[in-house]
Structure formats: C-alpha cells, structure tokens
Enzyme design. Structure first.
Site, PDB file in Angstrom:
ATOM      1  N   ARG A  27       0.816  -1.203   0.000  1.00 22.32           N
ATOM      2  CA  ARG A  27       0.000   0.000   0.000  1.00 22.32           C
ATOM      3  C   ARG A  27       0.855   1.260   0.000  1.00 22.32           C
ATOM      4  NH1 ARG A  27      -3.880  -0.878   3.805  1.00 22.32           N
ATOM      5  NH2 ARG A  27      -5.037  -1.499   1.968  1.00 22.32           N
ATOM      6  N   TYR A  28       1.917   1.232   0.803  1.00 29.76           N
ATOM      7  CA  TYR A  28       2.807   2.387   0.911  1.00 29.76           C
ATOM      8  C   TYR A  28       4.013   2.151   0.017  1.00 29.76           C
ATOM      9  CZ  TYR A  28       0.218   3.148   5.333  1.00 29.76           C
ATOM     10  OH  TYR A  28      -0.744   3.334   6.291  1.00 29.76           O
ATOM     11  N   ARG A  43       7.172   0.132   1.997  1.00 30.00           N
ATOM     12  CA  ARG A  43       7.049  -1.000   2.925  1.00 30.00           C
ATOM     13  C   ARG A  43       5.863  -1.880   2.556  1.00 30.00           C
ATOM     14  NH1 ARG A  43       5.332   3.804   4.733  1.00 30.00           N
ATOM     15  NH2 ARG A  43       3.729   4.007   6.320  1.00 30.00           N
ATOM     16  N   CYS A  94      -3.804 -18.030  14.272  1.00 31.35           N
ATOM     17  CA  CYS A  94      -3.335 -17.345  15.478  1.00 31.35           C
ATOM     18  C   CYS A  94      -3.465 -18.305  16.664  1.00 31.35           C
ATOM     19  CB  CYS A  94      -4.193 -16.113  15.765  1.00 31.35           C
ATOM     20  SG  CYS A  94      -4.008 -14.789  14.548  1.00 31.35           S
ATOM     21  N   CYS A 103      -9.341 -12.939  17.997  1.00 32.42           N
ATOM     22  CA  CYS A 103      -9.980 -11.715  18.476  1.00 32.42           C
ATOM     23  C   CYS A 103     -11.278 -11.536  17.684  1.00 32.42           C
ATOM     24  CB  CYS A 103      -9.084 -10.511  18.229  1.00 32.42           C
ATOM     25  SG  CYS A 103      -7.382 -10.717  18.781  1.00 32.42           S
ATOM     26  N   CYS A 115     -11.389  -9.155  14.631  1.00 34.94           N
ATOM     27  CA  CYS A 115     -10.283  -9.327  13.675  1.00 34.94           C
ATOM     28  C   CYS A 115     -10.581  -8.660  12.327  1.00 34.94           C
ATOM     29  CB  CYS A 115     -10.026 -10.815  13.446  1.00 34.94           C
ATOM     30  SG  CYS A 115      -8.713 -11.109  12.230  1.00 34.94           S
ATOM     31  N   ARG A 128      -9.049  -9.132   9.654  1.00 35.59           N
ATOM     32  CA  ARG A 128      -8.744 -10.054   8.573  1.00 35.59           C
ATOM     33  C   ARG A 128      -9.531 -11.357   8.726  1.00 35.59           C
ATOM     34  NH1 ARG A 128      -3.111  -9.040   8.916  1.00 35.59           N
ATOM     35  NH2 ARG A 128      -3.542  -6.943   8.132  1.00 35.59           N
ATOM     36  N   ASP A 154     -11.753  -1.181  13.072  1.00 32.50           N
ATOM     37  CA  ASP A 154     -12.106  -1.230  11.652  1.00 32.50           C
ATOM     38  C   ASP A 154     -13.581  -1.595  11.472  1.00 32.50           C
ATOM     39  OD1 ASP A 154      -9.589  -0.552  10.691  1.00 32.50           O
ATOM     40  OD2 ASP A 154      -8.895  -2.637  10.715  1.00 32.50           O
ATOM     41  N   ASP A 164      -7.692   3.394  10.105  1.00 30.27           N
ATOM     42  CA  ASP A 164      -7.185   2.792   8.875  1.00 30.27           C
ATOM     43  C   ASP A 164      -8.246   3.097   7.812  1.00 30.27           C
ATOM     44  OD1 ASP A 164      -5.518   1.319   7.174  1.00 30.27           O
ATOM     45  OD2 ASP A 164      -5.069  -0.127   8.766  1.00 30.27           O
ATOM     46  N   LYS A 224      -3.121   4.185   7.301  1.00 26.99           N
ATOM     47  CA  LYS A 224      -3.381   4.694   8.653  1.00 26.99           C
ATOM     48  C   LYS A 224      -3.364   6.216   8.656  1.00 26.99           C
ATOM     49  CE  LYS A 224      -1.349   0.490  10.351  1.00 26.99           C
ATOM     50  NZ  LYS A 224      -0.926  -0.036   9.037  1.00 26.99           N
TER      51      LYS A 224
HETATM   52  C1  LIG Z   1      -0.098  -0.985   8.915  1.00 28.39           C
HETATM   53  C2  LIG Z   1       0.424  -1.290   7.610  1.00 28.39           C
HETATM   54  C3  LIG Z   1       1.778  -1.047   7.321  1.00 28.39           C
HETATM   55  C4  LIG Z   1       2.737  -0.464   8.322  1.00 28.39           C
HETATM   56  O1  LIG Z   1       2.354   0.852   8.660  1.00 28.39           O
HETATM   57  P1  LIG Z   1       3.256   1.701   9.655  1.00 28.39           P
HETATM   58  O2  LIG Z   1       2.471   2.980   9.842  1.00 28.39           O
HETATM   59  O3  LIG Z   1       4.562   1.921   8.970  1.00 28.39           O
HETATM   60  O4  LIG Z   1       3.413   0.926  10.911  1.00 28.39           O
HETATM   61  C5  LIG Z   1       2.232  -1.340   6.061  1.00 28.39           C
HETATM   62  N1  LIG Z   1       1.405  -1.849   5.115  1.00 28.39           N
HETATM   63  C6  LIG Z   1       0.111  -2.077   5.360  1.00 28.39           C
HETATM   64  C7  LIG Z   1      -0.752  -2.602   4.262  1.00 28.39           C
HETATM   65  C8  LIG Z   1      -0.430  -1.806   6.610  1.00 28.39           C
HETATM   66  O5  LIG Z   1      -1.722  -2.055   6.856  1.00 28.39           O
END
Ligand SMILES: *Cc1c(COP(=O)(O)O)cnc(C)c1O
Length: 391
Positions: free
Chosen positions: A126-127, A130, A139, A143, A146, A148, A307, A344, A351
């Site tokens: 998404r980002y 990362r 798990c 929870c 959840c 997911r 969520d 989110d 986020k």
């Molecule tokens: C939460 C999340 C991250 C990590 O987010 P940070 O703000 O860097 O902790 C990375 N990818 C996805 C898809 C996420 O949901």
C-alpha cells in the site's frame, strides 16, 4: 496530586480452569509448554460452559458465528476471564456474541481494502517503501474484531493463499521496499526453524533495511517466547516486534517475563491496540495499560479506531471517545506512554492520524494554542530571519 494506584503483574498460571479439572494434566511442566497450551485451547460451547456462566447473547453467539471466525482461547488467556461477568474485558474480546451476526451497510469483509492492494497473493503493498507480508492464517487465539477474519482461522470460504516464491521475487525485484512487516495470522506460531528460514531469506535482500513482526503471541501464549526463540531472533537485527495488548489485565507476570526476554534480545517493541467498547474505552484503563506496557519495555505505538469489519458494531466506540481519551493522556502522563490514535482508511487509505485540536487560532503572523490544562499560549509565526524582505 492524586495517589498513583498500585501496578501489579499478577500470575494467572494455573488459574481456575486447569485446577478445576483433575482429568487435565495440569502440571506446571504442561502449563509452561506452548504446545500443550495450543493443544488444550478452548474451542467449543461445551468447554466454555463447563467453566463460565454464559449469557444468552454469548451462547447464541458461539453457536452462530462459527462459519465466520473460529473461536479459540489458550488456557493461559482463558484464565484471565471473569467467570460470572459477561462484561469482562477479556471475554468481550474472545467470546462471540449474537451481535456478531448483525451487519451494518457500512461494514465490510475487507475493511482496509487489502485484497485489492496485493501485487502477489499474500503481499499487501500500500505504501511506497514497505509491505505487509501475510505469512499464515492462524493465530494462537482469535480476536472477535479481527480485521482479517475473511481469511484468518480457516473457517470462512475465502482462503489465504500466499504465493511464497512470487512474493520473495517481488521483494527481491522491488528496491523501493525497505521495510517488511510479517503478519497474518501470527508469525510466531511458526516453529523456530521455519521462522528462521523466512527471516534469513529476507535478511539476504540488500535493500530491506529491517523486518517487523506483528504478533499477539506474547499476550496469548507467553510460553512460546522461549530462550531458544530469542537466541534465533537476535541474529536478524534490526528486528522489531509489534505486540497487541488491549487491557492491563493481559499483562501478567508470565507476559512481563516473556516481553523481558524479547527486550533482552535487543528487540525494540511497540504495542498496537484497538479501541474497544467496554474493554478499554476510558482514560483510566488506557493509562494503566500504557504504564504497564512501558514497565514491560514496550512503547505504545498505535491506538486503532476499530475497523468496520462485519459484525463489530457492539465493539466499536465513537471517534469523539477516542479523541477525548488522547486528550486525557497528553500532558497528563509521559509522552512515551501515548500512542498515535489512527483510523485505517476504509477501502484502503492506510493509517490516518486523528488528534485533538490544540490550535485555537492560526492566522497571519501568529498561532494561538491551548495546552493540556486549557491555558492559551501565543506564538509569533515569523518568516525566517534569512529572508528579511518578508519580515
Ligand atoms: C499498517 C500497515 C503497514 C505499516 O504501517 P506503519 O504505519 O509503517 O506501521 C504497512 N502496510 C500495510 C498494508 C499496513 O496495513
């Protein structure tokens, strides 16, 4: 100045669950074994009813929620439950309620839009820098809220089908990725050998600067945090761990010891918690949780607005509640104790931080702020001296 309430890390091993049943092999050797804990999870209505006085809402919830998300509770975590109180904060997180079967039109099966952000099945990108790597669908315990649940626990129709080789190739061929977050499911359910194989492979990719593991195992199954696991993990620094604790009662002496072993292995730890109705939606409960986390060498990281997962309305709070909790913390306790409150973004926005507004007025040349006590402060907002024509 009010007195500080005493902070205690109680031991709950073994509690009423194991003691009441002489047919269980409840020796401390068994109790301290993570394989025994997993094998003896509470997964049925009959097992629950043997030890707890369930409400009608819970009994119906257990019977009707089974094809959505499995119920499983480790004996360790089960022992934190109040036998007679359906409002018990541990119970609300673990025991299905009939409200789970009700869905609101705003709710979704994939509230964070993960499935549409997977370049390879199992890898959410998404980002830009990362990724979230979903390495298992299981798990130690489940929870009820959840995010997911569409794939986690293996009972619903949709399955997690992580394409391992394609995922590694994507990571190897995408130099923009410098941070890999392992989640699922819970990666610490893997054996030491399997987890090491995964960490080794990621460690060998030059552009990956560090790996993070998202896990609730230190809370659900502290017995899994063995000295051998810690010895293995510390070979793969920089390695971070995000745990998931929601209520101060979860931080028992066994959990504190497990977190201490991870901290001694040099692993920086953060906590991600979810704001939950009737669980942790007050300043008092949050403060105790946050202070206990810091005493366990865990830095609070995120506080998530719950969520919009299907059937979670009874566990969600208003956003105003979250903002007022953060206001009740900022200035009133250590900055280190305060998590970032986030939503989110539904459908896949990532986020997004939500903060109380401390800016009273921001006009040309000045800002007026309020502090945690409500006092106002004026700060002149001048241009830098190096740019004199604009002064
Ligand atoms: C939460 C999340 C991250 C990590 O987010 P940070 O703000 O860097 O902790 C990375 N990818 C996805 C898809 C996420 O949901």
């Amino acid at each position: 100045m009010s007195d500080i309430p005493p902070i205690t890390f109680q031991s709950h091993a073994p509690g009423y669950w194991s003691n009441e049943d002489p047919t269980r092999e409840n020796s401390s050797e068994n109790w301290n074994s993570h394989t025994w804990q997993l094998k003896n999870r509470i997964t049925s209505l009959a097992a629950l009813e043997k030890y707890l006085n369930l409400s009608e809402e819970e009994r119906a919830g257990v019977l009707l929620s089974g094809n959505k998300l499995a119920m499983a509770i480790t004996p360790h975590f089960f022992n934190l439950i109040d036998k007679d109180d359906p409002g018990c904060p541990i119970r609300r997180q673990m025991i299905p309620r009939i409200e789970e079967t009700l869905t609101d039109p705003s709710e979704m099966s994939d509230p964070c839009g993960e499935d549409s952000h997977m370049p390879v099945p199992g890898l959410v990108h998404r980002y830009p820098d990362r990724v979230l790597f979903l390495v298992t669908d299981r798990c130690a315990a489940y929870c009820r809220y959840c995010t997911r649940s569409r794939v986690v626990s293996g009972v619903s129709d949709q399955k997690l089908e992580t394409q391992w080789e394609a995922a590694f190739e994507y990571l190897e061929n995408t130099p923009a990725i410098r941070d890999v977050l392992l989640s699922g499911g819970d990666p610490l359910l893997f054996s030491d050998a399997r987890l090491e194989k995964l960490l080794k492979r990621l460690h060998a990719i030059p552009h990956i600067q560090y790996v993070r593991i998202g896990t609730r195992i230190p809370i659900f199954l502290p017995q899994r945090i063995t000295p051998e696991l810690c010895e293995m993990l510390k070979k793969y620094h920089p390695l971070f761990i995000s745990i998931h604790a929601n209520h101060p009662r979860e931080l028992t002496s066994e959990v504190k010891d497990a977190l201490g072993r991870l901290a001694d292995a040099g692993i920086p730890m953060g906590n991600q918690s979810v704001l939950l109705n009737g669980v942790n939606d007050s300043v008092e409960v949050q403060k105790e949780l946050l202070h206990k986390l810091l005493m366990c060498r865990v830095r609070p990281y995120y506080l998530y607005q719950c969520d919009l997962i299907e059937g979670s309305a009874h566990l969600r709070t208003s956003i105003d509640k979250g903002i007022s909790i953060i206001e009740g913390l900022r200035g009133h306790t250590s900055g280190y104790a305060i998590p970032q409150y986030v939503i989110d973004g539904p459908g896949g926005g990532g986020k997004i931080p939500i903060n109380p507004d401390y800016v009273v007025k921001h006009e040309d040349g000045a800002i007026t702020l309020r502090n945690y006590e409500g006092k106002q402060f004026y700060y002149p907002d001048q241009s830098p001296v190096s740019n004199p024509t604009k002064r």
